[in-house]
Design a protein around this motif. Structure first.
Motif, PDB file in Angstrom:
ATOM      1  N   PHE A 116      27.539  34.075  40.558  1.00  0.00           N
ATOM      2  CA  PHE A 116      27.798  33.943  41.985  1.00  0.00           C
ATOM      3  C   PHE A 116      27.029  32.772  42.574  1.00  0.00           C
ATOM      4  N   ASP A 117      25.874  32.460  42.008  1.00  0.00           N
ATOM      5  CA  ASP A 117      25.046  31.384  42.541  1.00  0.00           C
ATOM      6  C   ASP A 117      25.796  30.049  42.496  1.00  0.00           C
ATOM      7  N   LYS A 118      26.448  29.761  41.393  1.00  0.00           N
ATOM      8  CA  LYS A 118      27.201  28.508  41.287  1.00  0.00           C
ATOM      9  C   LYS A 118      28.422  28.542  42.196  1.00  0.00           C
ATOM     10  N   TRP A 119      29.090  29.673  42.236  1.00  0.00           N
ATOM     11  CA  TRP A 119      30.247  29.834  43.126  1.00  0.00           C
ATOM     12  C   TRP A 119      29.839  29.542  44.576  1.00  0.00           C
ATOM     13  N   SER A 120      28.743  30.122  44.993  1.00  0.00           N
ATOM     14  CA  SER A 120      28.262  29.945  46.364  1.00  0.00           C
ATOM     15  C   SER A 120      27.788  28.513  46.621  1.00  0.00           C
ATOM     16  N   ALA A 121      27.063  27.928  45.652  1.00  0.00           N
ATOM     17  CA  ALA A 121      26.545  26.568  45.804  1.00  0.00           C
ATOM     18  C   ALA A 121      27.678  25.553  45.971  1.00  0.00           C
ATOM     19  N   GLU A 122      28.837  25.860  45.423  1.00  0.00           N
ATOM     20  CA  GLU A 122      29.987  24.959  45.535  1.00  0.00           C
ATOM     21  C   GLU A 122      30.771  25.183  46.827  1.00  0.00           C
ATOM     22  N   GLY A 123      30.303  26.112  47.655  1.00  0.00           N
ATOM     23  CA  GLY A 123      30.955  26.359  48.936  1.00  0.00           C
ATOM     24  C   GLY A 123      32.284  27.074  48.829  1.00  0.00           C
ATOM     25  N   ARG A 124      32.462  27.813  47.764  1.00  0.00           N
ATOM     26  CA  ARG A 124      33.727  28.520  47.571  1.00  0.00           C
ATOM     27  C   ARG A 124      33.781  29.766  48.463  1.00  0.00           C
ATOM     28  N   PRO A 125      34.969  30.263  48.759  1.00  0.00           N
ATOM     29  CA  PRO A 125      35.106  31.368  49.711  1.00  0.00           C
ATOM     30  C   PRO A 125      34.522  32.681  49.207  1.00  0.00           C
ATOM     31  N   THR A 126      34.082  33.486  50.141  1.00  0.00           N
ATOM     32  CA  THR A 126      33.615  34.838  49.846  1.00  0.00           C
ATOM     33  C   THR A 126      34.248  35.794  50.846  1.00  0.00           C
ATOM     34  N   GLU A 127      34.116  37.079  50.567  1.00  0.00           N
ATOM     35  CA  GLU A 127      34.596  38.092  51.496  1.00  0.00           C
ATOM     36  C   GLU A 127      33.643  39.270  51.481  1.00  0.00           C
ATOM     37  N   THR A 128      33.712  40.114  52.481  1.00  0.00           N
ATOM     38  CA  THR A 128      32.834  41.280  52.565  1.00  0.00           C
ATOM     39  C   THR A 128      33.575  42.589  52.317  1.00  0.00           C
ATOM     40  N   ALA A 129      34.900  42.570  52.389  1.00  0.00           N
ATOM     41  CA  ALA A 129      35.678  43.793  52.178  1.00  0.00           C
ATOM     42  C   ALA A 129      35.564  44.246  50.723  1.00  0.00           C
ATOM     43  N   GLU A 130      35.336  45.542  50.525  1.00  0.00           N
ATOM     44  CA  GLU A 130      35.191  46.072  49.177  1.00  0.00           C
ATOM     45  C   GLU A 130      36.542  46.146  48.473  1.00  0.00           C
ATOM     46  N   THR A 131      36.552  45.755  47.215  1.00  0.00           N
ATOM     47  CA  THR A 131      37.742  45.884  46.373  1.00  0.00           C
ATOM     48  C   THR A 131      37.560  47.058  45.425  1.00  0.00           C
ATOM     49  N   ARG A 132      38.595  47.868  45.316  1.00  0.00           N
ATOM     50  CA  ARG A 132      38.611  48.944  44.326  1.00  0.00           C
ATOM     51  C   ARG A 132      39.928  48.865  43.585  1.00  0.00           C
ATOM     52  N   TYR A 133      39.856  48.648  42.304  1.00  0.00           N
ATOM     53  CA  TYR A 133      41.067  48.549  41.500  1.00  0.00           C
ATOM     54  C   TYR A 133      41.587  49.953  41.177  1.00  0.00           C
ATOM     55  N   PRO A 134      42.885  50.085  40.996  1.00  0.00           N
ATOM     56  CA  PRO A 134      43.413  51.396  40.597  1.00  0.00           C
ATOM     57  C   PRO A 134      42.938  51.771  39.201  1.00  0.00           C
ATOM     58  N   ALA A 135      42.753  53.049  38.997  1.00  0.00           N
ATOM     59  CA  ALA A 135      42.298  53.529  37.690  1.00  0.00           C
ATOM     60  C   ALA A 135      43.300  53.146  36.613  1.00  0.00           C
ATOM     61  N   ALA A 136      42.787  52.928  35.421  1.00  0.00           N
ATOM     62  CA  ALA A 136      43.620  52.503  34.302  1.00  0.00           C
ATOM     63  C   ALA A 136      43.363  53.413  33.102  1.00  0.00           C
ATOM     64  N   THR A 137      43.893  53.039  31.971  1.00  0.00           N
ATOM     65  CA  THR A 137      43.673  53.781  30.735  1.00  0.00           C
ATOM     66  C   THR A 137      43.029  52.855  29.713  1.00  0.00           C
ATOM     67  N   LEU A 138      41.925  53.308  29.131  1.00  0.00           N
ATOM     68  CA  LEU A 138      41.222  52.498  28.140  1.00  0.00           C
ATOM     69  C   LEU A 138      40.716  53.409  27.031  1.00  0.00           C
ATOM     70  N   THR A 139      41.112  53.130  25.816  1.00  0.00           N
ATOM     71  CA  THR A 139      40.695  53.920  24.662  1.00  0.00           C
ATOM     72  C   THR A 139      39.596  53.185  23.907  1.00  0.00           C
ATOM     73  N   ALA A 140      38.509  53.858  23.643  1.00  0.00           N
ATOM     74  CA  ALA A 140      37.397  53.241  22.917  1.00  0.00           C
ATOM     75  C   ALA A 140      37.763  53.033  21.451  1.00  0.00           C
ATOM     76  N   LYS A 141      37.392  51.870  20.957  1.00  0.00           N
ATOM     77  CA  LYS A 141      37.493  51.556  19.516  1.00  0.00           C
ATOM     78  C   LYS A 141      36.121  51.053  19.093  1.00  0.00           C
TER      79      LYS A 141
END
Length: 294
Positions: free
Chosen positions: A138-163
């Motif tokens: 994030f430090d490099k992203w911020s230092a380059e002046g790239r956009p940010t947001e404050t709204a929380e993102t929550r992705y929908p649950a998925a399926t993941l099988t351990a190997k």
């Protein structure tokens, strides 16, 4: 002529421009993995853990969600911080956060990439390979002046099988067995004062006997917080005798910094790499285990 060292898994490292160009990809899952360690004295513990969720709420990469390493992804029944859960359990936790078998995952953190490499190494340990570290975080992203947001993102649950990939995390018995083994190289990723035994942060000061020191600060550029070039990283590991033909065991204070060294060794093509999960949080307090200073 010896080939110039290179990172052999380029898809596991992305730069800020790549991420900016791909933020809208439907299968992309981006996570802020930040944790802070607040070092204290006189408390009987090496540090206080603070989630980076507060800073995430103040501003983060657009569309990224937050992973609380200690609160959401660690075995909280363990007496050690940040302990790796059972593979199936961890896969279920990642799935609830939106990581599925077809996801493309990008991990970033603030101040130190070791938090994102820890999550990357955990994903690798359960057989998930389509994850990458944001170089410079994030430090490099911020230092380059790239956009940010404050709204929380929550992705929908998925399926993941351990190997599961056994051996990517090891315990004290495996580390003890490697002492004196010429076919193994044990590397401490902590700062030099901790390696030498000048700092008693974790209990008995010192290091695992025979171990060598590659502090994570020496393989990351101090200004940009990006990984140093492959040739510089390769030379630093070669300096301590970390030959690719050897089994490489890595440790630190609690299995976090060690994953940054491990990630870079993996990038350099090393094949037999293991992280001691409890590290000095366990070793320094167990009087039955040998320790050396100086």
């Amino acid at each position: 002529m010896t080939a110039e060292p290179r990172f052999v898994h380029p898809d596991a490292i992305v730069d800020t421009q790549w991420l900016a160009d791909h933020l809208g990809d439907p299968g992309l899952r981006v996570f802020d993995c930040t944790t802070y360690l607040l070092y204290e004295t006189g408390t009987g513990r090496p540090y206080r853990i603070e989630s980076g969720r507060g800073d995430y709420g103040k501003g983060h990469i657009p569309g990224s969600a937050f992973l609380d390493l200690q609160g959401e992804l660690s075995d909280t029944s363990s007496r050690f911080n940040f302990t790796m859960p059972a593979a199936g359990d961890l896969a279920a936790r990642f799935a609830m956060k939106g990581i599925g078998a077809d996801s493309r995952v990008v991990l970033y953190s603030r101040k130190n990439m070791q938090w994102s490499t820890r999550v990357w190494w955990m994903l690798r340990a359960i057989g998930f390979d389509n994850a990458a570290i944001l170089d410079g975080g994030f430090d490099k992203w911020s230092a380059e002046g790239r956009p940010t947001e404050t709204a929380e993102t929550r992705y929908p649950a998925a399926t993941l099988t351990a190997k599961p990939r056994p051996g990517l995390f090891i315990d004290k018995d495996a580390v003890k067995a490697a002492i004196g083994d010429t076919g193994a190289c044990t590397i401490n990723a902590l700062a030099p004062d901790l390696h030498k035994g000048d700092n008693p942060r974790y209990g008995r000061p010192g290091r695992i006997p025979g171990s060598v020191n590659v502090p994570v600060a020496e393989v990351v550029d101090a200004t940009s917080l990006t990984f140093k070039p492959p040739a510089e990283v390769a030379a630093r590991f070669a300096d301590v005798g970390a030959d690719p033909s050897k089994r490489i065991l890595l440790y630190c204070g609690g299995g976090i910094a060690a994953t940054l060294d491990a990630f870079l060794l993996h990038q350099l093509g090393y094949r037999d790499i293991a992280v001691y999960d409890a590290s000095m949080s366990e070793w320094a307090k167990d009087e039955a285990l040998p320790i050396e200073r100086g």
